[in-house]
Design a protein around this motif. Structure first.
Motif, mmCIF file in Angstrom:
data_model
loop_
_atom_site.group_PDB
_atom_site.id
_atom_site.type_symbol
_atom_site.label_atom_id
_atom_site.label_comp_id
_atom_site.label_asym_id
_atom_site.label_seq_id
_atom_site.Cartn_x
_atom_site.Cartn_y
_atom_site.Cartn_z
ATOM 1 N N VAL A 109 0.866 -1.186 0.000
ATOM 2 C CA VAL A 109 0.000 0.000 0.000
ATOM 3 C C VAL A 109 0.900 1.233 0.000
ATOM 4 N N THR A 110 0.550 2.242 -0.788
ATOM 5 C CA THR A 110 1.316 3.487 -0.816
ATOM 6 C C THR A 110 0.749 4.446 0.219
ATOM 7 N N ILE A 111 1.631 4.941 1.092
ATOM 8 C CA ILE A 111 1.245 5.930 2.104
ATOM 9 C C ILE A 111 2.025 7.210 1.816
ATOM 10 N N ASP A 112 1.301 8.219 1.429
ATOM 11 C CA ASP A 112 1.847 9.537 1.107
ATOM 12 C C ASP A 112 1.529 10.439 2.303
ATOM 13 N N LEU A 113 2.548 10.917 3.008
ATOM 14 C CA LEU A 113 2.301 11.667 4.241
ATOM 15 C C LEU A 113 3.094 12.961 4.279
ATOM 16 N N TRP A 114 2.503 13.967 4.931
ATOM 17 C CA TRP A 114 3.167 15.266 5.081
ATOM 18 C C TRP A 114 2.637 15.938 6.330
ATOM 19 N N GLN A 115 3.388 16.913 6.837
ATOM 20 C CA GLN A 115 3.022 17.554 8.100
ATOM 21 C C GLN A 115 3.784 18.859 8.281
ATOM 22 N N ALA A 116 3.369 19.611 9.295
ATOM 23 C CA ALA A 116 4.108 20.812 9.700
ATOM 24 C C ALA A 116 5.351 20.400 10.478
ATOM 25 N N ASN A 117 6.335 21.286 10.503
ATOM 26 C CA ASN A 117 7.511 21.016 11.329
ATOM 27 C C ASN A 117 7.183 21.268 12.802
ATOM 28 N N SER A 118 8.162 21.169 13.667
ATOM 29 C CA SER A 118 7.907 21.286 15.104
ATOM 30 C C SER A 118 7.462 22.683 15.512
ATOM 31 N N PHE A 119 7.657 23.661 14.634
ATOM 32 C CA PHE A 119 7.231 25.035 14.918
ATOM 33 C C PHE A 119 5.839 25.327 14.360
ATOM 34 N N GLY A 120 5.262 24.380 13.636
ATOM 35 C CA GLY A 120 3.956 24.608 13.026
ATOM 36 C C GLY A 120 4.038 25.227 11.646
ATOM 37 N N LYS A 121 5.134 25.024 10.963
ATOM 38 C CA LYS A 121 5.346 25.578 9.631
ATOM 39 C C LYS A 121 5.389 24.454 8.596
ATOM 40 N N TYR A 122 4.622 24.624 7.501
ATOM 41 C CA TYR A 122 4.650 23.662 6.412
ATOM 42 C C TYR A 122 5.722 24.063 5.396
ATOM 43 N N HIS A 123 6.318 23.052 4.780
ATOM 44 C CA HIS A 123 7.281 23.303 3.701
ATOM 45 C C HIS A 123 6.476 23.529 2.418
ATOM 46 N N HIS A 124 5.896 24.719 2.340
ATOM 47 C CA HIS A 124 4.986 25.039 1.241
ATOM 48 C C HIS A 124 5.040 26.545 0.992
ATOM 49 N N PRO A 125 5.131 26.970 -0.265
ATOM 50 C CA PRO A 125 5.275 28.408 -0.543
ATOM 51 C C PRO A 125 4.082 29.251 -0.112
ATOM 52 N N HIS A 126 2.920 28.636 0.100
ATOM 53 C CA HIS A 126 1.743 29.401 0.510
ATOM 54 C C HIS A 126 1.578 29.509 2.024
ATOM 55 N N ASP A 127 2.455 28.847 2.763
ATOM 56 C CA ASP A 127 2.423 29.012 4.214
ATOM 57 C C ASP A 127 3.268 30.232 4.560
ATOM 58 N N ASN A 128 2.589 31.363 4.767
ATOM 59 C CA ASN A 128 3.293 32.627 5.017
ATOM 60 C C ASN A 128 3.279 33.027 6.487
ATOM 61 N N SER A 129 3.127 32.045 7.364
ATOM 62 C CA SER A 129 3.149 32.340 8.796
ATOM 63 C C SER A 129 4.554 32.743 9.233
ATOM 64 N N ASP A 130 4.638 33.288 10.440
ATOM 65 C CA ASP A 130 5.931 33.722 10.977
ATOM 66 C C ASP A 130 6.724 32.580 11.604
ATOM 67 N N ALA A 131 6.177 31.384 11.617
ATOM 68 C CA ALA A 131 6.903 30.239 12.179
ATOM 69 C C ALA A 131 8.160 29.975 11.348
ATOM 70 N N PRO A 132 9.249 29.592 11.996
ATOM 71 C CA PRO A 132 10.500 29.382 11.254
ATOM 72 C C PRO A 132 10.488 28.133 10.394
ATOM 73 N N ILE A 133 11.207 28.188 9.295
ATOM 74 C CA ILE A 133 11.435 27.029 8.437
ATOM 75 C C ILE A 133 12.551 26.188 9.047
ATOM 76 N N ASP A 134 12.403 24.886 8.986
ATOM 77 C CA ASP A 134 13.450 23.980 9.450
ATOM 78 C C ASP A 134 14.050 23.298 8.220
ATOM 79 N N ALA A 135 15.243 23.752 7.831
ATOM 80 C CA ALA A 135 15.877 23.249 6.614
ATOM 81 C C ALA A 135 16.283 21.784 6.722
ATOM 82 N N HIS A 136 16.291 21.234 7.935
ATOM 83 C CA HIS A 136 16.708 19.847 8.130
ATOM 84 C C HIS A 136 15.523 18.904 8.342
ATOM 85 N N PHE A 137 14.324 19.421 8.162
ATOM 86 C CA PHE A 137 13.137 18.581 8.290
ATOM 87 C C PHE A 137 12.646 18.188 6.912
ATOM 88 N N GLN A 138 12.464 16.905 6.673
ATOM 89 C CA GLN A 138 12.096 16.408 5.347
ATOM 90 C C GLN A 138 10.681 16.798 4.940
#
Length: 211
Positions: free
Chosen positions: A85-114
């Motif tokens: 079975v294929t499981i495609d999963l994604w989530q916010a980092n520990s600060f609540g920030k998604y690796h997505h260009p439309h997430d314009n919140s002030d939460a920091p990006i974590d460059a080491h989070f996949q």
């Protein structure tokens, strides 16, 4: 006991045991409830989509936050396990920030989070991945989404499932609009279970067969 009665007893005992095993094997299970995709399904291409989201291939650092281990199995609605079975999963980092260009919140990006993984179930439907506990978002907002992980689950011959996995006893669960819309039974099916190991969770998934 005569020879005939002994054979009859053994035969009935054997059949009864097999029936019990079959009963366990085909025990019906409730299908995992559906949930909305949300606005941040990954759209930025990335090569590294393996089962360890706490590091990115080619980078030496580790993701920030509490590292958690999630494992489980995928079943059909009759209780049979499903491999490949294929499981495609994604989530916010520990600060609540998604690796997505439309997430314009002030939460920091974590460059080491996949941030995104695509994995396959193994023998007897087993799967496992390592990640960080996702932060609530938006950062510092009066109303936040409770921590969760998005999943798209698919296999030919089964209805595809889009859902979200929640964490047990989180204080934001009962303030989260999507979580609160579910019945208590649905909430239980969508919530991971703790184990005896700290920061380890079990989450089973149940798919419906295409009839």
């Amino acid at each position: 006991m005569t020879t005939f009665n002994r054979r009859h007893f053994i035969r009935n005992l054997t059949l009864g045991s097999l029936a019990g095993l079959v009963g366990i094997h085909v025990q019906a299970r409730a299908i995992t409830p559906k949930e909305m995709e949300g606005p941040y399904y990954p759209i930025t291409p990335q090569k590294d989509k393996d089962a360890d989201l706490t590091q990115v291939a080619g980078k030496k650092g580790k993701a920030k936050g509490t590292i958690i281990d999630i494992f489980g199995q995928v079943f059909d609605d009759q209780g049979n396990t499903i491999e490949d079975v294929t499981i495609d999963l994604w989530q916010a980092n520990s600060f609540g920030k998604y690796h997505h260009p439309h997430d314009n919140s002030d939460a920091p990006i974590d460059a080491h989070f996949q941030a995104w993984a695509i994995i396959q179930t193994k023998a007897k439907g087993h799967f496992r991945f390592k990640t960080v506990f996702p932060g609530a978002y938006p950062l510092n907002a009066a109303q936040q989404r409770t921590p969760h992980i998005h999943l798209k689950i698919s296999k030919r011959g089964y209805h595809s499932l889009l859902t979200q996995m929640y964490f047990p006893d989180h204080p934001l669960n009962q303030k989260d609009g999507l979580f609160r819309r579910k019945t208590p039974e649905e909430q239980a099916l969508m919530t991971a279970k703790t184990t005896e190991i700290t920061n380890q969770y079990r989450y089973d998934i149940v798919l419906a067969k295409v009839v």
